[in-house]
Design an enzyme around this catalytic site. Structure first.
Site, PDB file in Angstrom:
ATOM      1  N   ASP A 272      36.026  31.136  41.422  1.00  0.00           N
ATOM      2  CA  ASP A 272      34.658  30.589  41.277  1.00  0.00           C
ATOM      3  C   ASP A 272      33.725  31.134  41.404  1.00  0.00           C
ATOM      4  O   ASP A 272      33.557  30.136  43.178  1.00  0.00           O
ATOM      5  CB  ASP A 272      34.175  29.286  40.132  1.00  0.00           C
ATOM      6  CG  ASP A 272      33.104  29.930  39.107  1.00  0.00           C
ATOM      7  OD1 ASP A 272      33.018  30.070  37.976  1.00  0.00           O
ATOM      8  OD2 ASP A 272      31.902  29.243  39.879  1.00  0.00           O
TER       9      ASP A 272
ATOM     10  N   SER B 227      34.682  43.577  42.133  1.00  0.00           N
ATOM     11  CA  SER B 227      35.005  41.818  43.532  1.00  0.00           C
ATOM     12  C   SER B 227      36.540  42.219  42.409  1.00  0.00           C
ATOM     13  O   SER B 227      36.987  43.122  43.304  1.00  0.00           O
ATOM     14  CB  SER B 227      35.099  42.081  41.620  1.00  0.00           C
ATOM     15  OG  SER B 227      35.780  42.157  40.580  1.00  0.00           O
TER      16      SER B 227
ATOM     17  N   ARG C 239      38.699  40.844  40.855  1.00  0.00           N
ATOM     18  CA  ARG C 239      39.639  41.127  39.881  1.00  0.00           C
ATOM     19  C   ARG C 239      41.129  41.374  39.685  1.00  0.00           C
ATOM     20  O   ARG C 239      41.205  42.536  39.875  1.00  0.00           O
ATOM     21  CB  ARG C 239      39.137  41.580  38.878  1.00  0.00           C
ATOM     22  CG  ARG C 239      38.706  41.055  37.381  1.00  0.00           C
ATOM     23  CD  ARG C 239      37.837  42.175  36.960  1.00  0.00           C
ATOM     24  NE  ARG C 239      36.504  42.278  36.621  1.00  0.00           N
ATOM     25  CZ  ARG C 239      35.702  42.359  36.477  1.00  0.00           C
ATOM     26  NH1 ARG C 239      35.912  43.972  35.818  1.00  0.00           N
ATOM     27  NH2 ARG C 239      34.392  42.122  36.631  1.00  0.00           N
TER      28      ARG C 239
ATOM     29  N   ASP D 232      35.400  24.261  31.535  1.00  0.00           N
ATOM     30  CA  ASP D 232      33.760  24.198  31.310  1.00  0.00           C
ATOM     31  C   ASP D 232      33.099  25.515  31.056  1.00  0.00           C
ATOM     32  O   ASP D 232      32.153  25.514  30.890  1.00  0.00           O
ATOM     33  CB  ASP D 232      33.153  24.030  32.476  1.00  0.00           C
ATOM     34  CG  ASP D 232      33.391  24.618  33.794  1.00  0.00           C
ATOM     35  OD1 ASP D 232      34.208  25.969  33.488  1.00  0.00           O
ATOM     36  OD2 ASP D 232      33.804  24.570  35.222  1.00  0.00           O
ATOM     37  N   HIS D 233      33.804  26.744  30.928  1.00  0.00           N
ATOM     38  CA  HIS D 233      32.954  28.526  30.608  1.00  0.00           C
ATOM     39  C   HIS D 233      33.169  28.537  29.085  1.00  0.00           C
ATOM     40  O   HIS D 233      32.627  29.542  28.484  1.00  0.00           O
ATOM     41  CB  HIS D 233      34.058  29.235  31.897  1.00  0.00           C
ATOM     42  CG  HIS D 233      33.605  29.312  33.142  1.00  0.00           C
ATOM     43  ND1 HIS D 233      33.536  27.783  33.719  1.00  0.00           N
ATOM     44  CD2 HIS D 233      32.567  30.216  33.311  1.00  0.00           C
ATOM     45  CE1 HIS D 233      32.508  28.849  35.157  1.00  0.00           C
ATOM     46  NE2 HIS D 233      32.292  30.036  34.286  1.00  0.00           N
TER      47      HIS D 233
ATOM     48  N   ARG E 174      21.432  31.675  38.785  1.00  0.00           N
ATOM     49  CA  ARG E 174      21.960  32.688  38.614  1.00  0.00           C
ATOM     50  C   ARG E 174      20.698  33.848  37.373  1.00  0.00           C
ATOM     51  O   ARG E 174      20.970  33.020  36.014  1.00  0.00           O
ATOM     52  CB  ARG E 174      23.396  33.400  38.133  1.00  0.00           C
ATOM     53  CG  ARG E 174      23.414  35.264  38.697  1.00  0.00           C
ATOM     54  CD  ARG E 174      24.994  35.094  38.808  1.00  0.00           C
ATOM     55  NE  ARG E 174      25.264  34.944  40.257  1.00  0.00           N
ATOM     56  CZ  ARG E 174      26.761  34.705  40.639  1.00  0.00           C
ATOM     57  NH1 ARG E 174      27.604  35.375  39.876  1.00  0.00           N
ATOM     58  NH2 ARG E 174      27.150  34.923  41.835  1.00  0.00           N
TER      59      ARG E 174
HETATM   60 FE1  SF4 Z   1      28.949  27.218  35.435  1.00  0.00          FE
HETATM   61 FE2  SF4 Z   1      28.854  28.999  37.445  1.00  0.00          FE
HETATM   62 FE3  SF4 Z   1      26.859  28.359  35.762  1.00  0.00          FE
HETATM   63 FE4  SF4 Z   1      27.612  27.168  37.504  1.00  0.00          FE
HETATM   64  S1  SF4 Z   1      26.900  28.838  37.169  1.00  0.00           S
HETATM   65  S2  SF4 Z   1      26.901  25.928  35.487  1.00  0.00           S
HETATM   66  S3  SF4 Z   1      30.098  27.317  37.108  1.00  0.00           S
HETATM   67  S4  SF4 Z   1      28.602  29.452  35.037  1.00  0.00           S
END
Ligand code: SF4
Length: 751
Positions: free
Chosen positions: A165, A642, A644, A100-101, A447
């Site tokens: 994630d 993080s 990571r 998805d990313h 975000r």
């Molecule tokens: Fe993708 Fe993260 Fe945005 Fe959700 S918050 S759509 S998982 S990038």
């Protein structure tokens, strides 16, 4: 209670084990002798050792056995490469990977997807073949966003999931403790190591009243973020409860849980209720709903359970909110937003409205948003600002295509993007403003940090419900309040938009759309994992060498890092992200942000074998080539930031032996141990000052034993050698990791 109910419709052999969870809880209850919150019940019912585990909220480290693992495509690469290096035949716990990313929004869904499939071919081929080989469910590009797919298919009440994630907590909408972790943690669970988590505190959010009109479930978390701020949830699980919970749809609860990541919460959970049952039934999992009903008393908090902090929200009084810009915890109710725009000088024109993403792309979200767009269309109006729609999954896309919402959005002037992250993660080829030009955008995402959506630091990004996004998109202005302000229709007559309406679940059921799931084949032996030896994005990992059983003498200090050394200083993100699956290439960023005490500069250190000053990775490579191990000397809280895992893999790959610091961030310390490195701390932090960057050291590794100090002998360039006592936090099992070369080597030995 000991029925055999499958975790999902895709996997035949993975079952929900409520009986075992209940038994574990009985053990814990008899020990703690107090009512438990729901969050505690989920965690404690997944303890590796319910009898012996120390349990104190905010203090103990819990060893847990999650039910599942989920990885998105950017983080899955290194996780799977590491798992492969353990030499196991298949993952020990159910795992899925979601593409998805890596899909950039440019001209609209289909063409964007086709382009991404071609650009990222080698990554997708690798992931798909590795998933087939190691018994991992693979969701192809176009299937949707990880968290939406998890909610639709894999989340279940009382379950424990870890996902690579940060918005994994979305699964809390179905009563699951779904927790975002780093790749190293995912690898542990894939390889059957217990997963460690500091026992979280629990913040209770008691909901009373009922949502109505323009107020949406998203407004609950927008308000909670405003109250708690971006740090307020750190180390805690947010547990919603109270009569208001039953008035929110399951997918609405998921939106709240999803965005709990923005306050730093470990995760958020809602107790199991009829709304979840309905959603399970609508997504072909009625049997799970029935099973959960039989176990319902364990799928909510005990009477009298106590929270570390309690917030009360009356949903009947909650106003729609818009949060931002630049931070998700700056909340403003819609009635005060226009004034705030003026006072703060935020750009007044709304350039782009974006709905969808993993946070807000449910059927309910899309239906409500479409009802507002339809109202505008009925008055002869379309979107004034640019408008994009990101369906969270192929199932949502197909269902809203069938039921007409998608057509409404297109008529309204919207561009439908691929079922993927797109602009939410900066995968957006935005053309309407120049970099540096101040402008406002409004999304239903979660975000809104500076530059996150379009790489433009001057973009003022606000987050809100999909309802407000659509309403303000019609007006094209941040000053518009749909609750009080009238619009002019095509004939110049004023009208007030109707409050949104929409079904929570599709009356005709979900349309699964295109088949985007790849199940692991029955015969996995013949599958070859596809990694081209010439690839610069992917590289098969070789197991690290075991320890040779000897002390290590007279080795250089690669760098004495001064001040803050976060995981970003150790392994930078940004342009390096594309090398996440190629350890050797990404190692060219090792410690390039750390400040060298010798010259107060970053990425400039002295190679003691040549006397030349060079970049940190270049010197480390030279030492490695010459067979010289090295150490890093670090300051306080080394490795904060993080989880990571690259920050631990890179020094190991380039020949590091030990990182010696005043103190470590705990996750990074554990990650170093996992990779077979020695994270050591000065017994007396003042000894840090006694070491000079061009000293040599001996590390007496043979002294490594639980609770015992280790000696470092320092050989100054000019002067007498002296000893420095070092401490460590290795336990017996972790000492084996060091001896075998890594935690994975250890697993491979015992598998
Ligand atoms: Fe993708 Fe993260 Fe945005 Fe959700 S918050 S759509 S998982 S990038």
């Amino acid at each position: 209670l000991d029925k055999k109910v499958r975790q999902n419709i895709w996997e035949d052999n993975n079952f929900i084990n409520y009986k075992k969870m209940s038994e574990n809880l009985a053990v814990v209850r008899s020990r703690l002798n107090r009512p438990l919150t729901y969050a505690e019940k989920i965690l404690y019912s997944h303890l590796d050792d319910p009898h012996g585990q120390d349990i104190e909220r905010g203090k103990s480290y819990l060893k847990l056995r999650p039910d599942r693992v989920a990885c998105q495509d950017a983080t899955a690469q290194m996780a799977i490469l590491q798992f492969m290096s353990a030499g196991m035949d298949q993952v020990a716990n159910p795992t899925t990977v979601h593409c998805d990313h890596l899909i950039e929004a440019q001209v609209g869904g289909e063409r964007d997807l086709a382009r991404a499939i071609s650009i990222n071919k080698e990554v997708y081929d690798f992931l798909s073949s590795a998933c087939a080989k190691y018994n991992i469910g693979f969701w192809r590009p176009g299937s949707g966003i990880i968290h939406q797919i998890i909610l639709e298919n894999y989340a279940f009440p009382g379950g424990l999931l870890i996902g690579t994630d940060s918005h994994t907590p979305n699964g809390g909408g179905l009563g699951m403790a779904a927790i975002g972790v780093g790749g190293a943690d995912a690898v542990d669970v894939m390889a059957n190591l217990p997963w460690e988590l500091k026992a979280p505190n629990v913040i209770g959010v008691k909901l009373t009243g009922q949502l109505s009109g323009w107020t949406a479930p998203k407004d609950i978390i927008l308000k909670v973020a405003d109250i708690l701020t971006v740090k307020g949830g750190t180390g805690a699980i947010v547990e919603y409860h109270g009569p208001g919970v039953d008035t929110i749809s399951c997918t609405g609860m998921a939106s709240c849980a999803n965005m709990g990541a923005e306050i730093g919460a470990t995760t958020s959970v809602f107790p199991f209720n009829d709304r979840m049952y309905d959603y399970l039934a609508a997504t072909k999992r009625k049997d799970i709903g029935d099973f959960a009903r039989g176990y319902a008393s364990e799928l909510r908090a005990d009477e009298g359970a106590e929270y570390d902090q309690l917030i009360e929200l009356n949903l009947s009084e909650l106003e729609p909110h818009i949060n931002g810009p630049f931070t998700p915890d700056l909340g403003t109710p819609i009635s005060k937003f226009s004034q705030a725009v003026k006072e703060n000088g935020w750009p007044e024109e709304l350039k782009v409205g974006l709905i969808g993403s993993c946070t807000n792309s449910s059927y309910e979200d899309m239906s409500r948003a479409a009802s507002i767009a339809r109202d505008a269309l009925d008055h002869g109006l379309k979107a004034k600002a640019a408008f994009t729609v990101t369906p969270g999954s192929e199932q949502i896309r197909a269902t809203i295509a069938r039921d007409g919402q998608l057509k409404t959005f297109e008529e309204f002037g919207g561009m439908v993007l691929a079922n993927a992250c797109g602009p939410c993660i900066g995968q957006w080829d935005r053309q309407d403003v120049k970099k540096g030009e101040a402008n406002s955008i409004l999304s239903s995402y979660n975000r809104n940090f500076t530059g996150r959506n379009d790489g433009n630091p001057a973009t003022h990004s606000f987050v809100t419900s999909p309802d407000l996004v659509v309403a303000l998109t019609i007006a094209g202005s941040l000053h518009f309040n749909p609750l009080t302000d009238k619009l002019k229709d095509k004939d110049g007559n004023e009208f007030l938009l109707k409050p949104p309406t929409g079904d929570g679940l599709p009356v005709r059921g979900y349309d699964p759309g295109n088949d985007t799931y790849q199940a692991p084949p029955k015969d996995r032996m013949g599958v070859t994992v596809q990694v081209a030896p010439t690839s610069d994005r992917l590289q098969v990992l070789q197991p690290f060498q075991p320890w040779d059983g000897k002390d290590v003498k007279d080795i250089p200090i690669l760098i004495k890092a001064k001040g803050k050394t976060t995981t970003d200083h150790i392994s930078m993100a940004g342009p390096w992200l594309k090398y996440r699956g190629h350890l050797d290439n990404i190692s060219n960023n090792m410690l390039i942000g750390a400040i060298n005490e010798a010259n107060d500069e970053a990425n400039k250190i002295k190679n003691f074998t040549t006397g030349d000053w060079d970049a940190v990775p270049a010197v480390a490579r030279d030492y490695k080539k010459k067979g010289i191990k090295w150490v890093v000397i670090g300051d306080w809280n080394y490795g904060e930031g993080s989880s990571r895992e690259h920050a631990a893999l890179e020094p190991r790959h380039l020949g590091g032996l030990a990182i010696v610091t005043r103190s470590f961030a705990r996750i990074h310390e554990t990650n170093l141990k996992k990779q077979g490195m020695l994270p050591l701390t000065f017994a007396d932090p003042a000894d840090y000052d006694k070491i000079k960057p061009d000293d040599k050291v001996d590390i007496l590794c043979t002294q490594l034993a639980v609770g015992e100090p280790i000696t470092m002998v320092v050989h100054p360039k000019d002067g007498k050698s002296f000893e420095v006592p070092l401490q460590h936090t290795f336990n017996e099992a972790q000492i084996e990791w060091f001896k075998n070369g890594s935690a994975l080597n250890t697993m491979a030995k015992t598998a």
